[in-house]
Design an enzyme around this catalytic site. Structure first.
Site, PDB file in Angstrom:
ATOM      1  N   LYS A  10      -2.695 -10.381   7.730  1.00 27.43           N
ATOM      2  CA  LYS A  10      -1.933 -10.856   6.562  1.00 27.43           C
ATOM      3  C   LYS A  10      -0.900 -11.885   7.026  1.00 27.43           C
ATOM      4  O   LYS A  10      -0.315 -11.754   8.114  1.00 27.43           O
ATOM      5  CB  LYS A  10      -1.247  -9.656   5.885  1.00 27.43           C
ATOM      6  N   SER A  56       0.107  -6.906  -2.710  1.00 29.57           N
ATOM      7  CA  SER A  56       0.175  -8.288  -2.273  1.00 29.57           C
ATOM      8  C   SER A  56      -0.814  -8.630  -1.154  1.00 29.57           C
ATOM      9  O   SER A  56      -1.011  -9.803  -0.859  1.00 29.57           O
ATOM     10  CB  SER A  56       1.597  -8.600  -1.814  1.00 29.57           C
ATOM     11  N   SER A  88       1.218  -2.434  -1.566  1.00 28.49           N
ATOM     12  CA  SER A  88       0.532  -3.705  -1.287  1.00 28.49           C
ATOM     13  C   SER A  88      -0.714  -3.598  -0.413  1.00 28.49           C
ATOM     14  O   SER A  88      -1.480  -4.553  -0.320  1.00 28.49           O
ATOM     15  CB  SER A  88       1.497  -4.695  -0.653  1.00 28.49           C
TER      16      SER A  88
END
Lengths: 471, 433, 89
Positions: free
Chosen positions: B38, B113, B137
């Site tokens: 990420k 996210s 997330s």
């Protein structure tokens, strides 16, 4: 009109590394941005790690100032935006400081002992350093070498009553910190002060940015005068923050944004709380100034005044103890009275004086090889060389080179005879019972020998000479 | 068997912000395995943006601890995945680099996210990826995309190098198609790092076991209440039935503090974010600030231009929640609510070993469907409690509604990540059998 | 209830830019969110000292720093080893 002064002192702790990272604290004289890492540059993702030594140093101070250490203390973020603050918050302590409620004993303006109460001490990180570039394009330059240096903030109650008291307090505090081995006062900017000052019944003014303890008295004296003048003219003192301009010796108002800060403190989520109250009992404090002063009078038999002066500075006290074995009393006089005066005159630190050479000088004085007067002359030669960075000559060599050895034997009596012969009127006056005449003759001989003769001995020899010379 | 992996994915979902064409790897437990990371996790030499223009072009000079560990285990870091800007979103639509699409249905969001990591795994571009979970997330996009995602216990994986959004809540965690791969990735990254002071030295060394006979599973009524799509609730109840078939017993439990959870969560995360995100001033890194302006003017202009509206909204919310006169009402109260919720879980975990419920109240939204911030926040209601309590939570696919994946969420006691992995593994293997 | 001028004040406090046309929208959204936060008024209990681990330290041992070049690598503009920033005076 009573003057009321409280101080906030920021002391750089003499740890080897910064408060939250392993970068070296020895940054002075180095290139900008060479003592930095992701943590102290505030790079995204970097996390602080607490330096154990900084906490120990803080507790050492707390113990020396007789403070209470709460069971738990905590770090907090103080949020404000400035380019020298790389994370845009300062990690500090807010409602749970390291220690609270201490005392420092000082002398008030009448020479009586009084207590200044310490409100709290807490740990925090120093921001970086900003350089303001003026000219057509104004901008700032930032050096983050100082960013993250551990600071101990020491906050006093408003217990001081004059700028002079504030200076004495700071001297005392600085001495204690040096004795504790947590602070190096010789490092530039290692002690910085914000002062709160008010005249009784008037608003309080905070003077920020005083970067030397000598500046505190200057800044406060300026403020007392300024505030008294305002009141005399029927105006009011405004509650505000002012900046001290060290070079000009004045304070100026810092209006605008800085006035209305809302720091939005909250506990620092990247650090765990401290539970260190239990450490205090295990701290062995070194001998502190008061104890050392008492020991000096007892062990060396020197006067209280000398002991107080000598212990008022850690390095001076260490120096004295090093040179004292030659002769404690002689050493006390020569260090506290003569050497200190000569150093102040030259704005030199005791650290620059080689103890071995000074001991040789004391030995010459003790053996009566030179007079006090010649001794001062030799000392000045030594200090001038040290100040210029040259090697310090042996005192004996200076004596030889300058011909400062105590005049004695033939040379000595020859000069006396010559002076007696050249001053028949004085000789006659002396014989007529005028004591002053003898002093005049002795003075003439001293002049001839350039201070190399001992005045008392000289008096005896001159009178003998007159007595035995022809009637 | 060290070498380099040629990585040229067909990224039609926009899962990646940056890809590494030639990804080097070495020997180790993950030798040659392509792992996506990420884009809020620092990678030395590889641009790390947090999905924001304000970090465009930022090349970290150091690796996050988890990235060091991945390299040590031989993994090939093949790219940096798309995300909601600074993790602030539930859909990956707030990314400055365009939204990611859900591989299960490209008209839908992948969740957020960590939407890029979930999509990269679900689309088969990589077998595993790292996400981060502040309030769901990892679990939300895992549920929406139909993969497995674990939010570890707070303090189990080092946050060093994770660009902070809300420090006291977030953890880096593994995402993969199978529980076994999630467990493998977890073994690589859950290693003690003294640089994270909030971490405990409890390494994860575990091979999942499907034996859950006697496991006591708590089913909190609050996880099946108002706002939860009944079809999602039913799918999850059926999945819990599978656990019972495998020898687990179910017990009703209650987390009364849930009623305050979402408000407490948003107060805390925005407060911390308002502080964390203030450092992006264009001085030390990121697109350069205009040095011809005065400081505050330049700083405000830069933040207006380079932060998206959701980020600025949350910074302002957090600033307000911490400000003089309001901190007592918001920040302080949220901390009390947080402690109460933690105690609710502690109480429940005296009765049960695992707590089960849906990961998300609904299936994946359509792109552009959620325009109002509050309604977006409300969809995090089932994931934020685990972050407030610091406990481990996993999402494992458990069926479909309208052809879209549904996630079963399993939460465990602090530092019992192994147990939630085992329960998820038992379910996964049980369904497969 | 927060007003549009409250929103402008919060933006100022946060030192974050807000454009004129965003203000009404932000105000509406803030009010909805803050209404939702009102649930916290009902939370009971006192704040307690933080639980969990305490006293996490590192030893006072120097570690290598970044080189000046590395420290300045991401900075937008530099001068003589310093990082350039907008004027603050």
């Amino acid at each position: 009109m009573k003057t009321i002064v409280g101080l906030e002192i920021h002391v750089q702790l003499a740890t080897a590394t910064k408060l939250f990272c392993g970068c070296s604290t020895d940054y002075r004289d180095d290139e900008p941005n060479t003592h930095c890492c992701p943590v102290c540059l505030g790079l995204p993702g970097a996390l602080p790690r607490m330096n154990r030594k900084a906490v120990e140093y803080g507790l050492r101070v707390a113990k020396a100032l007789d403070m209470k250490v709460p069971e738990e203390s905590e770090f907090a973020r103080k949020n404000y935006f400035y380019p020298d603050l790389p994370k845009a918050y300062q990690i500090t302590q807010y409602d749970k400081p390291l220690a609270v409620e201490g005392t420092v004993e000082i002398e008030d303006d009448e020479g009586h002992e009084k207590i200044v109460r310490i409100t709290r001490v807490h740990l925090e990180e120093d921001p970086g350093r900003l350089v303001h570039v003026a000219g057509a394009a104004k901008y700032s330059l930032v050096d983050y070498n100082r960013s993250g240096i551990p600071l101990l903030e020491i906050v006093t109650e408003p217990d001081m009553r004059s700028p002079q008291e504030a200076r004495r307090f700071l001297n005392k505090l600085r001495t204690i910190l040096e004795y504790l081995g947590v602070f190096d006062g010789d490092r530039e900017g290692s002690l910085r002060v914000d002062a709160n000052i008010s005249l009784e019944g008037s608003q309080r003014v905070e003077v920020k940015n005083i970067s030397s303890y000598k500046g505190v008295e200057k800044a406060l004296t300026f403020e007392v005068t300024r505030q008294k003048n305002l009141l005399r003219r029927g105006q009011k003192v405004t509650r505000e923050t002012r900046h001290f301009m060290e070079g000009r010796g004045i304070t100026t108002s810092a209006r605008g944004k800085e006035e209305e800060h809302d720091y939005r403190y909250f506990p620092e989520p990247d650090l765990r709380p401290l539970r260190v109250a239990g450490w205090v009992a295990e701290i062995d404090l070194p001998e502190l100034p008061v104890a050392r002063k008492n020991r000096f009078t007892a062990q060396y038999g020197i006067s209280l005044n000398h002991a107080r002066t000598l212990t008022g500075d850690l390095k001076l006290a260490d120096f004295y103890e090093e040179v004292a074995h030659v002769d404690p009393a002689l050493a006390a006089t020569w260090v506290a009275d003569t050497l200190l005066g000569e150093l102040n005159y030259r704005d030199m630190s005791i650290a620059a004086v080689p103890a071995d050479r000074f001991m040789e000088l004391l030995a010459l004085l003790r053996a009566d090889t030179i007079t006090d007067k010649a001794g001062v002359q030799v000392l000045r030669e030594m200090l001038d060389a040290c100040a210029a960075g040259s090697p310090c000559e042996k005192p004996a060599d200076i004596v030889k080179r300058e011909g400062l050895g105590k005049a004695a034997g033939d040379e000595f009596s020859g000069i006396v005879e010559k002076v007696v012969a050249a001053n028949p009127q004085a000789v006659e006056d002396y014989r007529a019972g005028k004591k002053g005449a003898l002093n005049f003759i002795v003075g003439q001989v001293m002049k001839e020998t350039r201070g190399r003769a001992d005045p008392r001995e000289l008096g005896r020899i001159v009178s003998e000479c007159i007595d035995t010379s022809g009637v | 068997m060290a070498g380099s992996l040629d990585f040229t994915p067909d990224d039609r979902c926009n899962a990646f912000i940056t890809t590494c064409r030639e990804a080097p790897f070495s020997d180790g437990a993950l030798a040659g395995v392509a792992v996506a990371v990420k884009d809020n996790i620092s990678t030395a030499g590889i641009q790390t943006t947090c999905g924001s223009r304000i970090l465009e072009g930022y090349i970290p000079p150091y690796d996050a601890h988890v990235v060091e560990l991945l390299r040590k285990e031989g993994a090939a870091i093949v790219g940096k995945t798309n995300m909601d800007e600074f993790g602030m979103g539930t859909t990956t639509e707030t990314s400055a680099f365009g939204p990611t699409r859900n591989p299960a249905d490209p008209s839908r969001v992948p969740g957020g996210s960590s939407g890029g990591s979930a999509a990269a795994v679900a689309a088969g571009l990589v077998p595993m990826a790292l996400g981060t979970d502040t309030g769901g997330s990892i679990r939300c996009p895992a549920a929406f995309c139909g993969i497995v995602g674990l939010k570890p216990t707070y303090g189990r994986v080092s946050r060093y190098g994770l660009i902070a959004y809300a420090n006291s809540l977030e953890q880096i965690g593994p995402m993969a198609r199978t529980v076994e791969d999630v467990s493998r990735l977890m073994s690589a990254i859950a290693r003690y790092d003294p640089r994270d002071s909030t971490m405990l030295d409890k390494p994860y060394d575990h091979r999942p076991s499907a034996d859950i006979a006697g496991l006591r599973v708590g089913v909190p009524e609050e996880y099946f209440g108002e706002g939860v799509d009944p079809r999602v609730a039913e799918t999850v109840r059926n999945a819990i039935g599978v656990l019972e078939d495998l020898g687990a017993t179910t017990v009703p439990v209650s987390i009364p503090g849930m009623r305050y959870a979402l408000a407490a969560y948003y107060v805390i995360c925005t407060s911390e974010a308002s502080s964390n995100l203030a450092r992006f001033d264009g001085v030390r890194y990121g697109p350069a600030v205009d040095t011809r302006k005065s400081w505050h003017e330049a700083y405000q202009d830069l933040r207006l231009e380079l932060f998206g509206p959701e980020v600025r909204r949350r910074i302002m919310l957090g600033t307000f929640a911490l400000s003089a006169g309001y901190a007592g009402r918001y920040y302080a109260k949220a901390q009390v609510a947080r402690r109460n919720i933690r105690q609710d879980f502690e109480r429940a975990f005296r009765e049960v070993d695992i707590i089960a419920g849906p990961t998300m109240p609904t299936v994946a939204f359509r792109l552009g469907e959620k325009t109002d911030p509050l309604s977006m926040y409300l969809s995090d209601i089932l994931t934020v409690p685990a972050n407030l309590a610091g406990i481990p939570a996993i999402s494992v696919p458990c069926g479909r509604v309208d052809g879209l994946p549904v996630g079963l969420q399993l939460m465990g006691r602090e530092f019992e990540d192994e147990r939630v992995v085992d329960a998820a593994y038992a379910y996964e293997q049980g369904v497969k059998a | 209830m927060v007003t549009e001028s409250d929103i402008e004040h919060i933006a100022e406090l946060a030192d974050i830019g807000i454009s004129k046309d965003e203000v009404p929208e932000f105000t509406t959204q803030f009010n909805a969110i803050l209404d939702y936060f009102d649930v916290l008024d009902a939370v009971e209990g006192e704040s307690a000292p933080a639980a969990g681990i305490t006293n996490v330290f590192r030893e006072d041992e120097p570690r290598p720093c970044l080189s000046q070049e590395e420290a300045l690598a991401n900075a937008g503009s530099t001068e003589d080893g310093f990082i350039k920033a907008p004027r603050v005076m």
